[in-house]
Design a protein around this motif. Structure first.
Motif: not given
Length: 450
Positions: A361, A363-364, A417, A419, A424
């Motif tokens: 999925y 990363p944010c 990060n 994730r 998701n």
């Protein structure tokens, strides 16, 4: 005379100290495994870690768990003469965890920045050696002990605040070291097996480089320590060969033998001391630390006339290599797409399986910048992020830092990060998590966010 700014800073520090003291005074006791523990100014076990504290280690004994497969294989390779022991509760005294093992007062591990303290005299064990003396006192002379251990640490794919170690040890009476005795016979049997194995062993380290022989060994039975080290090397070379040779033979295209090397090390509880590395997939991998047990430890255990060795290894580190597991958080996953890949084989040997990724999925990334306050440790940031976001954080890294030329204050920027390994993450969810992180940092450490 104090300048106005200095006075304000001092007043602010006093107010903060009063606030912290009041907070400590009001902090309720900690309940761990049904036992109530008093708290004090050292208490730093967050809720996220308390949920991981069990009466005994869990993952290395679970079905369809790579750590369980690895533990079982190590016990099989070393044989029935080593008694498998499941460690007791990880809540131990600092005396067991540090003092009895010879840790100096200024050792970094004694600081709350590195260790989870229940209070000043009690902590969550940071290594399996915390049980070494107690295990010997129970008259176990050759054993393998598996435990979960706890350390405040950085956040990335190979570090987690809870991981698992296995400690092995073997001690003998002086009579066992006689010519033709049990120790020499076991050495000869293992060395004969290794002599025909496709394995290249480098152990040219001098005893002085590894810490030297202990004075008590030289005074009492000089050859016992030498034979103990010989037995240690034969045992661990056998173990490394058993774990890595099948995978090496499958993956290596060069036809070269498996390479193992011994390098000097220092541990408070052994001398001489070594680390063992294996050449695997293009680099040297540290596998374990080991050495001849310090005689004062055996005296405390009630075994003053015995001599022996001990080693400790990290199960996650080896399992991640053997099974190609890319993220240490996966060991805690209950996703069937993970656990179904590690079903125990019917023949009882470690399977040559490779983890197959089932998702990746996106990363944010979220950044946090702040002025570093006095006595703030980087691990405080990591612990706050973990406690707020749990396993939804993949890594945290410092991406920028500078010192203001006039005020000399240090500023740092960290990138978090977010994730998940299994799903998701919606941006709204991540924003809420990050806001919680920022609020906690401000309220708990009075950070000045930039």
């Amino acid at each position: 005379m104090l300048q106005l700014g200095t006075v304000r800073a001092a007043r602010s520090l006093c107010v903060r100290s009063l606030h912290v003291s009041a907070y400590v005074a009001q902090r309720p006791p900690l309940m761990l495994n049904g036992i109530e523990h008093a708290t004090d100014d050292y208490t730093n076990v967050p809720a996220s870690i308390m949920r991981r504290v069990h009466p005994a280690p869990q993952l290395p004994y679970m079905e369809n768990q790579p750590l369980s497969l690895l533990r079982t294989e190590i016990e099989r390779i070393l044989g029935e003469q080593y008694k498998p022991i499941r460690a007791p509760s990880p809540v131990v005294s600092t005396q067991l965890n540090f003092d009895e093992l010879g840790f100096p007062e200024d050792h970094p591990g004694r600081k709350p920045s590195d260790t989870y303290f229940v209070n000043r005299s009690t902590c969550l064990r940071t290594h399996t050696s915390a049980h070494q003396i107690g295990t010997f006192r129970e008259n176990h002379l050759r054993w393998l002990l598996t435990a979960d251990v706890f350390r405040r640490d950085e956040i990335d794919s190979s570090h987690y605040p809870v991981f698992h170690q296995m400690e092995g040890a073997s001690v003998w009476d002086d009579v066992a070291f006689a010519p033709g005795g049990v120790v020499e016979k076991e050495c000869e049997a293992m060395e004969a097996h290794l002599a025909s194995a496709p394995m290249e062993i480098s152990d040219e380290v001098s005893i002085e480089e590894a810490g030297g022989w202990q004075a008590t060994h030289l005074e009492r039975v000089p050859h016992a320590a030498e034979l103990t080290l010989r037995h240690l090397k034969a045992t661990l070379n056998t173990l490394v060969y058993g774990l890595f040779q099948p995978r090496w033979a499958l993956e290596s295209e060069s036809g070269e033998p498996l390479k193992v090397r011994w390098i000097p090390a220092f541990f408070p509880f052994t001398s001489p001391s070594f680390e063992v590395e294996v050449w695997f997939r293009g680099k040297w991998l540290e596998i374990l630390g080991c050495g001849v047990i310090q005689q004062p430890i055996l005296r405390q255990a009630g075994l003053p006339e015995k001599t022996g060795w001990a080693f400790g290894l990290g199960l996650e580190r080896i399992a991640m290599v053997l099974f190609s597991i890319p993220d240490i958080r996966l060991f805690w996953s209950e996703d069937k797409r993970f656990v179904n890949q590690f079903k125990r084989p019917t023949n009882g040997t470690l399977p040559l399986m490779t983890f197959k990724p089932y998702s990746k999925y996106p990363p944010c990334y979220k950044d946090v910048s702040f002025w570093m306050p006095p006595q703030f440790h980087e691990n405080d940031l990591f612990e706050t992020v973990r406690d707020c976001a749990g396993d939804l954080v993949e890594d945290v890294a410092c991406i920028d830092q500078f010192v203001h030329p006039k005020t000399k204050r240090e500023s740092r920027c960290y990138r978090i990060n977010y994730r998940s390994m299994d799903r998701n993450l919606e941006n709204e969810h991540v924003n809420a998590l990050h806001t919680t992180v920022l609020e906690r940092l401000q309220s708990q450490f009075q950070l000045e966010i930039r």
